[in-house]
Write a protein that holds these residues in place. Structure first.
Motif, PDB file in Angstrom:
ATOM      1  N   GLY A 233       0.558  -1.184   0.028  1.00 31.79           N
ATOM      2  CA  GLY A 233      -0.059  -0.018  -0.040  1.00 31.79           C
ATOM      3  C   GLY A 233       0.732   1.326   0.129  1.00 31.79           C
ATOM      4  N   GLN A 234       2.036   1.143   0.799  1.00 31.69           N
ATOM      5  CA  GLN A 234       2.781   2.496   0.742  1.00 31.69           C
ATOM      6  C   GLN A 234       3.461   2.511  -0.678  1.00 31.69           C
ATOM      7  N   TYR A 235       3.979   1.311  -1.279  1.00 28.95           N
ATOM      8  CA  TYR A 235       4.403   1.634  -2.588  1.00 28.95           C
ATOM      9  C   TYR A 235       3.813   2.074  -3.703  1.00 28.95           C
TER      10      TYR A 235
ATOM     11  N   SER B 190       1.200   4.403  -3.269  1.00 29.13           N
ATOM     12  CA  SER B 190       0.900   5.557  -3.046  1.00 29.13           C
ATOM     13  C   SER B 190       2.197   6.402  -3.473  1.00 29.13           C
ATOM     14  N   GLU B 191       3.441   5.767  -3.124  1.00 26.05           N
ATOM     15  CA  GLU B 191       4.420   6.509  -3.179  1.00 26.05           C
ATOM     16  C   GLU B 191       4.778   6.680  -4.705  1.00 26.05           C
ATOM     17  N   GLY B 192       4.599   5.602  -5.362  1.00 27.64           N
ATOM     18  CA  GLY B 192       4.866   5.626  -6.845  1.00 27.64           C
ATOM     19  C   GLY B 192       3.800   6.398  -7.556  1.00 27.64           C
ATOM     20  N   GLU B 193       2.389   6.734  -7.279  1.00 26.42           N
ATOM     21  CA  GLU B 193       1.796   7.536  -7.589  1.00 26.42           C
ATOM     22  C   GLU B 193       2.163   9.288  -7.214  1.00 26.42           C
ATOM     23  N   ILE B 194       2.657   9.360  -6.094  1.00 27.86           N
ATOM     24  CA  ILE B 194       3.248  10.550  -5.835  1.00 27.86           C
ATOM     25  C   ILE B 194       4.534  11.129  -6.685  1.00 27.86           C
ATOM     26  N   ILE B 195       5.472   9.986  -6.829  1.00 31.73           N
ATOM     27  CA  ILE B 195       6.695  10.355  -7.842  1.00 31.73           C
ATOM     28  C   ILE B 195       6.157  10.680  -9.002  1.00 31.73           C
ATOM     29  N   GLN B 196       5.138   9.953  -9.596  1.00 36.75           N
ATOM     30  CA  GLN B 196       4.667  10.317 -10.847  1.00 36.75           C
ATOM     31  C   GLN B 196       4.066  11.418 -11.188  1.00 36.75           C
ATOM     32  N   LEU B 197       3.304  11.994 -10.214  1.00 37.39           N
ATOM     33  CA  LEU B 197       2.811  13.354 -10.123  1.00 37.39           C
ATOM     34  C   LEU B 197       3.721  14.405  -9.971  1.00 37.39           C
ATOM     35  N   ALA B 198       4.796  14.324  -9.159  1.00 32.15           N
ATOM     36  CA  ALA B 198       5.879  15.065  -8.961  1.00 32.15           C
ATOM     37  C   ALA B 198       6.726  15.143 -10.216  1.00 32.15           C
ATOM     38  N   ASN B 199       6.899  14.349 -11.087  1.00 35.23           N
ATOM     39  CA  ASN B 199       7.856  14.169 -12.317  1.00 35.23           C
ATOM     40  C   ASN B 199       7.143  14.955 -13.233  1.00 35.23           C
ATOM     41  N   THR B 200       5.920  15.318 -13.279  1.00 35.27           N
ATOM     42  CA  THR B 200       5.200  16.151 -14.399  1.00 35.27           C
ATOM     43  C   THR B 200       5.927  17.413 -14.607  1.00 35.27           C
ATOM     44  N   GLY B 201       6.594  18.182 -13.575  1.00 37.22           N
ATOM     45  CA  GLY B 201       7.263  19.482 -13.592  1.00 37.22           C
ATOM     46  C   GLY B 201       8.708  19.268 -14.099  1.00 37.22           C
ATOM     47  N   ASN B 202       9.248  18.001 -14.074  1.00 39.90           N
ATOM     48  CA  ASN B 202      10.697  17.748 -14.572  1.00 39.90           C
ATOM     49  C   ASN B 202      11.054  18.309 -16.011  1.00 39.90           C
TER      50      ASN B 202
ATOM     51  N   TYR C  82      11.493   6.703 -14.412  1.00 41.38           N
ATOM     52  CA  TYR C  82      10.350   5.812 -15.124  1.00 41.38           C
ATOM     53  C   TYR C  82      10.487   4.504 -14.421  1.00 41.38           C
ATOM     54  N   PHE C  83      11.549   3.861 -14.196  1.00 44.97           N
ATOM     55  CA  PHE C  83      11.533   2.763 -13.561  1.00 44.97           C
ATOM     56  C   PHE C  83      11.484   2.747 -12.058  1.00 44.97           C
ATOM     57  N   ASP C  84      11.757   3.572 -11.246  1.00 45.09           N
ATOM     58  CA  ASP C  84      11.273   3.919 -10.050  1.00 45.09           C
ATOM     59  C   ASP C  84       9.869   3.872  -9.967  1.00 45.09           C
ATOM     60  N   VAL C  85       9.305   4.843 -10.744  1.00 42.87           N
ATOM     61  CA  VAL C  85       7.600   4.864 -10.663  1.00 42.87           C
ATOM     62  C   VAL C  85       7.056   3.095 -10.752  1.00 42.87           C
ATOM     63  N   ILE C  86       7.590   2.582 -11.922  1.00 39.19           N
ATOM     64  CA  ILE C  86       6.763   1.316 -12.227  1.00 39.19           C
ATOM     65  C   ILE C  86       7.078   0.142 -11.219  1.00 39.19           C
ATOM     66  N   ARG C  87       8.147   0.401 -10.611  1.00 36.28           N
ATOM     67  CA  ARG C  87       8.708  -0.531  -9.676  1.00 36.28           C
ATOM     68  C   ARG C  87       7.509  -0.506  -8.464  1.00 36.28           C
ATOM     69  N   LYS C  88       7.246   0.861  -8.101  1.00 34.62           N
ATOM     70  CA  LYS C  88       6.295   0.920  -6.903  1.00 34.62           C
ATOM     71  C   LYS C  88       5.109   1.086  -7.165  1.00 34.62           C
ATOM     72  N   LYS C  89       4.536   1.452  -8.744  1.00 40.64           N
ATOM     73  CA  LYS C  89       3.186   1.397  -9.149  1.00 40.64           C
ATOM     74  C   LYS C  89       2.591   0.083  -9.673  1.00 40.64           C
TER      75      LYS C  89
ATOM     76  N   GLY D 141       9.014 -12.059  -9.231  1.00 41.93           N
ATOM     77  CA  GLY D 141       7.753 -11.125  -9.394  1.00 41.93           C
ATOM     78  C   GLY D 141       7.779  -9.790  -9.794  1.00 41.93           C
ATOM     79  N   GLU D 142       9.082  -9.235  -9.483  1.00 41.51           N
ATOM     80  CA  GLU D 142       9.327  -7.804  -9.890  1.00 41.51           C
ATOM     81  C   GLU D 142       9.671  -7.755 -11.439  1.00 41.51           C
ATOM     82  N   LEU D 143      10.537  -8.662 -11.753  1.00 40.22           N
ATOM     83  CA  LEU D 143      10.824  -8.722 -13.491  1.00 40.22           C
ATOM     84  C   LEU D 143       9.638  -8.822 -14.186  1.00 40.22           C
ATOM     85  N   ILE D 144       8.762  -9.541 -13.729  1.00 40.62           N
ATOM     86  CA  ILE D 144       7.424  -9.936 -14.658  1.00 40.62           C
ATOM     87  C   ILE D 144       6.753  -8.716 -14.565  1.00 40.62           C
ATOM     88  N   GLY D 145       6.526  -8.164 -13.344  1.00 38.43           N
ATOM     89  CA  GLY D 145       5.895  -6.695 -13.039  1.00 38.43           C
ATOM     90  C   GLY D 145       6.607  -5.492 -14.166  1.00 38.43           C
ATOM     91  N   ILE D 146       7.679  -5.393 -14.136  1.00 35.00           N
ATOM     92  CA  ILE D 146       7.869  -4.514 -14.809  1.00 35.00           C
ATOM     93  C   ILE D 146       8.049  -4.891 -16.547  1.00 35.00           C
TER      94      ILE D 146
END
Length: 313
Positions: free
Chosen positions: A129-131, A133-145, A153-160, A190-195
């Motif tokens: 649950g933490q991951y 939420s964190e992934g969604e927030i990182i993605q939102l913050a990244n819109t201004g980059n 990108y990979f940080d976001v998808i690892r968490k989301k 599982g992580e490799l499949i998820g990515i």
């Protein structure tokens, strides 16, 4: 698979309420439920690790409820009107109802996590649950980059996205009675499949298909630049194309500009690169399957991986 059918029945039963409006919305969500890819992974990894137990069922259900709740909430955050080709919950009802129903599903997820009877599995669900939420927030913050980082990108998808598959494989291994090394390998698998799964989803965004329930460029309409675009922007893009990418992030690009950007990404090899990276993750996942596994079970897991990268929606 008999165990999956039993799990689906348990999922149906968990999403019922005596409150008429809540029951109506839950019924709508149940009708939209997808292929249950993550619960299936829990069951397969539990079998690989020993056996499917009551903890496997409750753990798989907990993860699926958490995932479904996160989608309901994400549609509110993203102001999305569609999910899998159907109207989203917030489009049919409203944002207030969507948030509250999502909260109800989160609470039901925690209930089933508790029913596993294992503190470790409850912690696994909470961490997921933490991951998410964190992934969604990182993605939102990244819109201004103003840079186009594949690392972000990979940080976001690892968490989301990948976190769901990581947790599912780990849940299956833990509930099935695996040793610590096997649990670690299961989580990595599982992580490799998820990515790979998320990269495939991102590739879909570049092609028009009613089957997908997701029009071409939908991610970019929401200001998101995914792997095909990031590769081109970092390797072959013109200054004009980079400026267009920043307009996409700022949500100021026109539909015509997005369509032109999509075509340029295709022409400059973005899709081919993403497919190559995706298959690399598939190959690494296959290497983690134990050679001593039951042949039928190994075949099932290989078929699962192939489905992830060959699916058409």
């Amino acid at each position: 698979m008999q165990e999956l059918e039993e799990l689906k029945a348990l999922f149906e039963d968990s999403l019922t309420s005596e409150t008429p409006l809540l029951n109506q919305v839950l019924g709508y969500i149940k009708k939209r439920n997808g292929k249950m890819m993550r619960p299936l992974l829990v069951l397969l990894m539990a079998k690989l690790s020993g056996q499917v137990t009551a903890s496997s069922y409750h753990g798989a259900l907990s993860l699926e409820l958490l995932h479904t709740a996160s989608l309901v909430h994400d549609d509110v955050v993203d102001e999305s009107d569609e999910r899998r080709g159907q109207s989203s919950v917030n489009a049919v009802y409203n944002n207030k109802v969507s948030v509250l129903v999502g909260d109800y599903m989160l609470a039901t997820s925690l209930k089933h996590a508790a029913l596993t009877g294992q503190t470790r599995l409850v912690e696994l669900v909470a961490r997921l649950g933490q991951y998410l939420s964190e992934g969604e927030i990182i993605q939102l913050a990244n819109t201004g980059n103003t840079d186009f980082s594949e690392a972000v990108y990979f940080d976001v998808i690892r968490k989301k996205t990948a976190a769901l598959f990581t947790a599912s494989a780990e849940m299956g291994a833990c509930s099935g009675g695996a040793d610590e090394e096997s649990i670690r390998r299961a989580a990595a698998f599982g992580e490799l499949i998820g990515i790979a799964f998320q990269i495939k989803d991102d590739i879909f965004d570049y092609f028009e298909s009613p089957e997908l329930g997701k029009p071409t460029g939908n991610d970019m309409v929401e200001g998101k630049l995914t792997l095909p675009a990031l590769h081109v922007l970092n390797t072959t893009a013109s200054e004009e194309m980079k400026a267009m990418a920043l307009r996409i992030r700022r949500l100021s690009a026109t539909p015509e500009e997005i369509a032109a950007f999509v075509e340029q990404v295709k022409e400059q090899g973005g899709i081919a690169y993403a497919e190559q990276v995706m298959r690399g993750y598939r190959d690494r996942a296959l290497e983690l399957l134990p050679v001593t596994a039951d042949p039928e079970l190994r075949d099932a897991l290989e078929a699962y991986i192939d489905f992830v990268i060959e699916r058409v929606k």
